[in-house]
Write an enzyme that holds these catalytic residues in place. Sequence first.
Site, PDB file in Angstrom:
ATOM      1  N   TRP A 162       0.857  -1.329   0.007  1.00  0.00           N
ATOM      2  CA  TRP A 162       0.008   0.014   0.016  1.00  0.00           C
ATOM      3  C   TRP A 162       0.772   1.356   0.135  1.00  0.00           C
ATOM      4  O   TRP A 162       0.175   2.489   0.013  1.00  0.00           O
ATOM      5  CB  TRP A 162      -0.930   0.152   1.198  1.00  0.00           C
ATOM      6  CG  TRP A 162      -0.265  -0.366   2.377  1.00  0.00           C
ATOM      7  CD1 TRP A 162      -0.322  -1.555   3.059  1.00  0.00           C
ATOM      8  CD2 TRP A 162       0.590   0.360   3.284  1.00  0.00           C
ATOM      9  NE1 TRP A 162       0.432  -1.501   4.304  1.00  0.00           N
ATOM     10  CE2 TRP A 162       0.929  -0.379   4.411  1.00  0.00           C
ATOM     11  CE3 TRP A 162       1.135   1.695   3.332  1.00  0.00           C
ATOM     12  CZ2 TRP A 162       1.807   0.095   5.358  1.00  0.00           C
ATOM     13  CZ3 TRP A 162       1.907   2.183   4.255  1.00  0.00           C
ATOM     14  CH2 TRP A 162       2.314   1.507   5.234  1.00  0.00           C
ATOM     15  N   LYS A 186      -2.702  -8.086  -7.648  1.00  0.00           N
ATOM     16  CA  LYS A 186      -3.646  -7.768  -6.430  1.00  0.00           C
ATOM     17  C   LYS A 186      -3.036  -6.388  -5.623  1.00  0.00           C
ATOM     18  O   LYS A 186      -1.786  -6.568  -5.151  1.00  0.00           O
ATOM     19  CB  LYS A 186      -3.383  -8.985  -5.498  1.00  0.00           C
ATOM     20  CG  LYS A 186      -4.611  -8.802  -4.208  1.00  0.00           C
ATOM     21  CD  LYS A 186      -4.104  -9.692  -3.091  1.00  0.00           C
ATOM     22  CE  LYS A 186      -3.676  -8.607  -2.022  1.00  0.00           C
ATOM     23  NZ  LYS A 186      -4.507  -7.810  -1.588  1.00  0.00           N
ATOM     24  N   SER A 240       5.874  -7.393   3.038  1.00  0.00           N
ATOM     25  CA  SER A 240       6.725  -7.526   4.432  1.00  0.00           C
ATOM     26  C   SER A 240       7.281  -9.205   4.217  1.00  0.00           C
ATOM     27  O   SER A 240       6.929  -9.964   3.258  1.00  0.00           O
ATOM     28  CB  SER A 240       5.779  -7.823   5.702  1.00  0.00           C
ATOM     29  OG  SER A 240       4.673  -8.847   5.357  1.00  0.00           O
ATOM     30  N   GLU A 262      10.357  -8.828  -3.143  1.00  0.00           N
ATOM     31  CA  GLU A 262      10.962  -7.494  -2.587  1.00  0.00           C
ATOM     32  C   GLU A 262      10.305  -7.397  -1.228  1.00  0.00           C
ATOM     33  O   GLU A 262       9.077  -7.166  -1.359  1.00  0.00           O
ATOM     34  CB  GLU A 262      10.593  -6.224  -3.663  1.00  0.00           C
ATOM     35  CG  GLU A 262      11.186  -6.512  -5.044  1.00  0.00           C
ATOM     36  CD  GLU A 262      12.729  -6.400  -5.070  1.00  0.00           C
ATOM     37  OE1 GLU A 262      13.198  -5.993  -4.027  1.00  0.00           O
ATOM     38  OE2 GLU A 262      13.022  -6.878  -6.203  1.00  0.00           O
ATOM     39  N   CYS A 297       9.993   1.070   2.045  1.00  0.00           N
ATOM     40  CA  CYS A 297      11.080  -0.150   2.425  1.00  0.00           C
ATOM     41  C   CYS A 297      12.437   0.102   2.521  1.00  0.00           C
ATOM     42  O   CYS A 297      12.883  -0.428   3.157  1.00  0.00           O
ATOM     43  CB  CYS A 297      10.726  -1.232   1.336  1.00  0.00           C
ATOM     44  SG  CYS A 297      10.939  -0.495  -0.305  1.00  0.00           S
ATOM     45  N   GLU A 397      11.507  -3.230  11.548  1.00  0.00           N
ATOM     46  CA  GLU A 397      11.009  -2.111  10.438  1.00  0.00           C
ATOM     47  C   GLU A 397       9.911  -1.506  11.006  1.00  0.00           C
ATOM     48  O   GLU A 397       8.789  -2.396  11.291  1.00  0.00           O
ATOM     49  CB  GLU A 397      10.763  -3.079   9.171  1.00  0.00           C
ATOM     50  CG  GLU A 397       9.987  -1.973   8.259  1.00  0.00           C
ATOM     51  CD  GLU A 397      10.262  -2.481   6.943  1.00  0.00           C
ATOM     52  OE1 GLU A 397       9.504  -3.639   6.729  1.00  0.00           O
ATOM     53  OE2 GLU A 397      10.643  -2.067   5.857  1.00  0.00           O
TER      54      GLU A 397
HETATM   55  P1  NAP Z   1       2.270  -6.998   3.532  1.00  0.00           P
HETATM   56  O1  NAP Z   1       1.213  -7.105   4.680  1.00  0.00           O
HETATM   57  O2  NAP Z   1       3.386  -8.086   3.461  1.00  0.00           O
HETATM   58  O3  NAP Z   1       1.225  -6.928   2.312  1.00  0.00           O
HETATM   59  C1  NAP Z   1       1.886  -6.906   0.905  1.00  0.00           C
HETATM   60  C2  NAP Z   1       0.858  -7.583   0.204  1.00  0.00           C
HETATM   61  O4  NAP Z   1       0.677  -8.861   0.355  1.00  0.00           O
HETATM   62  C3  NAP Z   1      -0.538  -6.787   0.178  1.00  0.00           C
HETATM   63  O5  NAP Z   1      -1.116  -6.755  -1.174  1.00  0.00           O
HETATM   64  C4  NAP Z   1      -1.421  -7.835   1.181  1.00  0.00           C
HETATM   65  O6  NAP Z   1      -2.720  -7.794   0.834  1.00  0.00           O
HETATM   66  C5  NAP Z   1      -0.682  -9.058   0.569  1.00  0.00           C
HETATM   67  N1  NAP Z   1      -0.910 -10.264   1.485  1.00  0.00           N
HETATM   68  C6  NAP Z   1      -1.202 -10.175   2.845  1.00  0.00           C
HETATM   69  N2  NAP Z   1      -1.109 -11.334   3.488  1.00  0.00           N
HETATM   70  C7  NAP Z   1      -1.230 -12.325   2.305  1.00  0.00           C
HETATM   71  C8  NAP Z   1      -0.973 -13.676   2.160  1.00  0.00           C
HETATM   72  N3  NAP Z   1      -0.995 -14.525   3.295  1.00  0.00           N
HETATM   73  N4  NAP Z   1      -0.716 -14.161   0.923  1.00  0.00           N
HETATM   74  C9  NAP Z   1      -0.535 -13.691   0.051  1.00  0.00           C
HETATM   75  N5  NAP Z   1      -0.629 -12.233   0.020  1.00  0.00           N
HETATM   76  C10 NAP Z   1      -0.747 -11.599   1.057  1.00  0.00           C
HETATM   77  O7  NAP Z   1       3.005  -5.642   3.545  1.00  0.00           O
HETATM   78  P2  NAP Z   1       2.181  -4.027   3.742  1.00  0.00           P
HETATM   79  O8  NAP Z   1       2.318  -4.019   4.997  1.00  0.00           O
HETATM   80  O9  NAP Z   1       1.255  -3.960   2.822  1.00  0.00           O
HETATM   81  O10 NAP Z   1       3.630  -3.296   3.140  1.00  0.00           O
HETATM   82  C11 NAP Z   1       4.392  -3.099   3.916  1.00  0.00           C
HETATM   83  C12 NAP Z   1       5.735  -3.945   3.739  1.00  0.00           C
HETATM   84  O11 NAP Z   1       6.237  -3.902   2.198  1.00  0.00           O
HETATM   85  C13 NAP Z   1       7.040  -3.428   4.240  1.00  0.00           C
HETATM   86  O12 NAP Z   1       7.717  -4.511   5.031  1.00  0.00           O
HETATM   87  C14 NAP Z   1       7.790  -2.725   3.357  1.00  0.00           C
HETATM   88  O13 NAP Z   1       9.398  -3.030   3.541  1.00  0.00           O
HETATM   89  C15 NAP Z   1       7.648  -3.832   2.169  1.00  0.00           C
HETATM   90  N6  NAP Z   1       8.028  -3.181   0.916  1.00  0.00           N
HETATM   91  C16 NAP Z   1       9.206  -3.499   0.116  1.00  0.00           C
HETATM   92  C17 NAP Z   1       9.276  -2.882  -0.888  1.00  0.00           C
HETATM   93  C18 NAP Z   1      10.614  -3.374  -1.837  1.00  0.00           C
HETATM   94  O14 NAP Z   1      10.790  -3.018  -3.095  1.00  0.00           O
HETATM   95  N7  NAP Z   1      11.509  -4.139  -1.175  1.00  0.00           N
HETATM   96  C19 NAP Z   1       8.553  -1.763  -1.568  1.00  0.00           C
HETATM   97  C20 NAP Z   1       7.420  -1.343  -0.721  1.00  0.00           C
HETATM   98  C21 NAP Z   1       7.261  -2.048   0.314  1.00  0.00           C
HETATM   99  P3  NAP Z   1      -3.693  -7.197   1.881  1.00  0.00           P
HETATM  100  O15 NAP Z   1      -2.819  -5.947   2.636  1.00  0.00           O
HETATM  101  O16 NAP Z   1      -4.860  -6.618   0.845  1.00  0.00           O
HETATM  102  O17 NAP Z   1      -4.067  -7.968   2.929  1.00  0.00           O
END
Ligand code: NAP
Length: 496
Positions: A162, A186, A240, A262, A297, A397
């Site tokens: 997000w 998604k 994450s 990522e 991130c 983080e």
């Molecule tokens: P997240 O909770 O891991 O969610 C990421 C995506 O995965 C969302 O679309 C989420 O859907 C989905 N998701 C959640 N549970 C899942 C499951 N069991 N199976 C498959 N997909 C699932 O992370 P976030 O809170 O959205 O984003 C923050 C994280 O992203 C941080 O750790 C950040 O460092 C990382 N990030 C990394 C980069 C990079 O390029 N390295 C860039 C940006 C962000 P819903 O949210 O709709 O449930």
Amino acid sequence: MTGIAEEVAALTFRTRAFIDGAFVDAASGRTYRVENPANGRTLAEVAECDAEDVDRAVAAAKRAAESGVWSGMAPGDRKRLLVRFADLIDEHVGELALIESLDVGKPISDTRALDIPDTAACIRWHAEAIDKLYDQVAPTGPGAVAMVVREPIGVVGAIVPWNYPAQMAAWKLGPALATGNCVVIKPAQVTSLSLLRIAELAAEAGLPAGVLNVVTGPGSVVGTAIARHPDVGAVAFTGSTEVGRTVLAHSAESNLKRVMLELGGKSPQIVMADAANLDRVAERVSAAIFWNMGENCSAGSRLLVDRRVKDDLLARLVHVTGSTWLVGDPLDEATRVGPLVTRVHMERVLGYIEAGTREGARAVTGGGRVLEETGGYFVAPTIFDDATNDMRIAQEEIFGPVLTVVAFDGEDEAIRLANDTDYGLAASIYTENVRTAHRMARAVHAGTVGVNCYSEGDLTTPFGGFKLSGFGGHDKSVHAHDQYMELKTIWIDMAD
Ligand code: NAP
Ligand code: MG
């Protein structure tokens, strides 16, 4: 603000999933509420899809992939459609920037100047590359001709977070579509609105039905269904580390689809005693942590600073934080820090601020929620001095506007602290000594190292993480193309 209020009133959101070239309700008919984090008010009701909708989207993508309508197109023709797609995103920058600011809480000055233009630029960059890349002929000798060719995987799944909804989508869509794949993507449940509009623009640009499908809904349901689907050949995930692991496990338990992750970070910004112009260093260090509310991130969330210059730098940092990183309404052009994305996330960040104080660090600026009367989820840019690298605020983080400052004595300790983390996404090193810069850039375990700056590079450079920050591939640059392609050997016997 009247101008922008009228623009907001004139907006209509796309709220249904985009499957096989059309907006559709979730098969179940269910919807979920999305809100504006700047005031907690409802923005829209969005289709709450489930595995049945993922099946429909994958079936559409598979039909498009097998028909050759996209993969069989000459690269130059695919390029033309994708460049048109990028142009349409640019033409709608005002509308898309507004959607992104309302949905995520990002400052409008950022979404207009960065998020949306960068989204278009990413699609365009990958599109323009594809009719300039060649495959190979292997040096076999005269008995055979062996071609080493790359082919699209077919159906690619993408799961994005997000914090940069449009841009993270583009980091996947650009290379995946350019290389001839059909995609089921998604968005994060809380921030689906910009991508739905972008998918509509893709169709308007002429991408055939089924080539780009957007399935909205909770990650535990929709994300899991994509990651386990037998007809999805690869899944590109940003989010994450915890969820990334489950995606990898789903692949192992289903069809061994290729997985690119990522993930998170706890990136160090190292300031050596010889760093020049501490005012400029303070500006850059503050931007690395407070840009996008620290919901980044690669945020430079750990400041490692030589003890001899720490107090000097910190005083400048506190000053620049107060004068530059103004918290306020994301639709106000002067705002540099908007609300955090949701109440739940704000509470998580506030929990870390409490933990920092409990563990003995000292907030020298910020330290709590602000503008509560707006109903929005605002947290003041916060700097913790007197931290040690074993504290939770130095290891975990936070994904918010919280900087943890740890002092060091000498280069060896700086490197040891920088690498004393489970993550390895990015790092910055500030020094005037070119030898120190080279030595340290090599010694720090991180996918991207900025010297005298905070930088993720640009579209020409690959972006990915070491250690728990990444797995299996990179976003951006031509290095991103290979992960969306199968490598095939065609061996032709030339003997009679
Ligand atoms: P997240 O909770 O891991 O969610 C990421 C995506 O995965 C969302 O679309 C989420 O859907 C989905 N998701 C959640 N549970 C899942 C499951 N069991 N199976 C498959 N997909 C699932 O992370 P976030 O809170 O959205 O984003 C923050 C994280 O992203 C941080 O750790 C950040 O460092 C990382 N990030 C990394 C980069 C990079 O390029 N390295 C860039 C940006 C962000 P819903 O949210 O709709 O449930
Ligand atoms: Mg929202």
